[in-house]
Design a protein around this motif. Structure first.
Motif, short mmCIF file in Angstrom:
data_model
loop_
_atom_site.label_atom_id
_atom_site.label_comp_id
_atom_site.label_asym_id
_atom_site.label_seq_id
_atom_site.Cartn_x
_atom_site.Cartn_y
_atom_site.Cartn_z
N MET A 1 -6.60 -0.59 -4.72
CA MET A 1 -6.55 -1.38 -3.50
C MET A 1 -7.09 -2.77 -3.82
O MET A 1 -8.13 -2.92 -4.46
N LYS A 2 -6.40 -3.77 -3.36
CA LYS A 2 -6.81 -5.15 -3.59
C LYS A 2 -7.88 -5.55 -2.59
O LYS A 2 -8.03 -4.94 -1.54
N GLU A 3 -8.64 -6.60 -2.93
CA GLU A 3 -9.62 -7.13 -2.01
C GLU A 3 -8.90 -7.70 -0.79
O GLU A 3 -7.82 -8.27 -0.88
N ASN A 4 -9.51 -7.53 0.37
CA ASN A 4 -8.96 -8.03 1.64
C ASN A 4 -7.60 -7.43 1.98
O ASN A 4 -6.82 -8.03 2.71
N GLU A 5 -7.29 -6.27 1.41
CA GLU A 5 -6.04 -5.58 1.73
C GLU A 5 -6.36 -4.44 2.69
O GLU A 5 -7.36 -3.75 2.53
N MET A 10 -1.91 -1.18 1.43
CA MET A 10 -2.14 -0.43 0.20
C MET A 10 -1.22 0.78 0.12
O MET A 10 -0.64 1.08 -0.92
N ARG A 13 2.35 -0.24 -0.83
CA ARG A 13 2.45 -0.46 -2.28
C ARG A 13 2.42 0.86 -3.05
O ARG A 13 3.18 1.07 -3.99
N CYS A 40 -8.58 5.01 -5.71
CA CYS A 40 -8.27 3.58 -5.74
C CYS A 40 -9.01 2.79 -4.66
O CYS A 40 -8.94 1.56 -4.66
N PRO A 42 -12.03 0.87 -2.70
CA PRO A 42 -13.18 0.10 -3.21
C PRO A 42 -14.50 0.84 -2.99
O PRO A 42 -14.58 1.82 -2.25
#
Length: 119
Positions: A1-5, A10, A13, A40, A42
């Motif tokens: 998972m990307k930051e600020n997502e 998520m 994707r 995945c 954070p």
């Protein structure tokens, strides 16, 4: 998972990756996908991950139930952050700048005005 997502971004994707892998004949079981999603997330999500792992059987947990649980948790976090932000705005303190004038200055100004009028 990307930051600020967010969770739904998520998951989109993740679904795209899983579908691409399936087209390459690499299939994952529901249990494997659930575990991959939990891995995945954070570090800030670790308490929720631990709660899900302890409360539910990951071998039988449907992917949709996991997604619903994570989205609910995300909304709860956002609501708490919004409430804290509103509390901070309410607690703003307004200070007024005061100025003190000497009465002797006012007297001298009055005398100067009187002299000017007479002149």
């Amino acid at each position: 998972m990307k930051e600020n997502e967010n969770i739904s971004g998520m998951f989109v994707r993740f679904t795209n990756i899983i579908n691409s892998l399936q087209s390459l004949n690499k299939c994952y079981t529901n249990s494997e996908m659930v575990r991959k999603i939990l891995r995945c997330l954070p570090k800030s999500w670790m308490p929720k991950v631990t709660a899900i792992e302890e409360a539910k059987d990951l071998n039988t947990l449907p992917l949709e139930d996991l997604l619903g649980s994570l989205m609910t948790h995300e909304m709860t976090i956002k609501n708490h952050e919004d409430d804290e932000e509103q509390d901070k705005k309410k607690k703003k303190v307004i200070a007024f700048k005061s100025s003190a004038t000497d009465s002797s200055e006012e007297d001298s100004d009055d005398e100067m005005a009187l002299i000017t009028r007479r002149f």
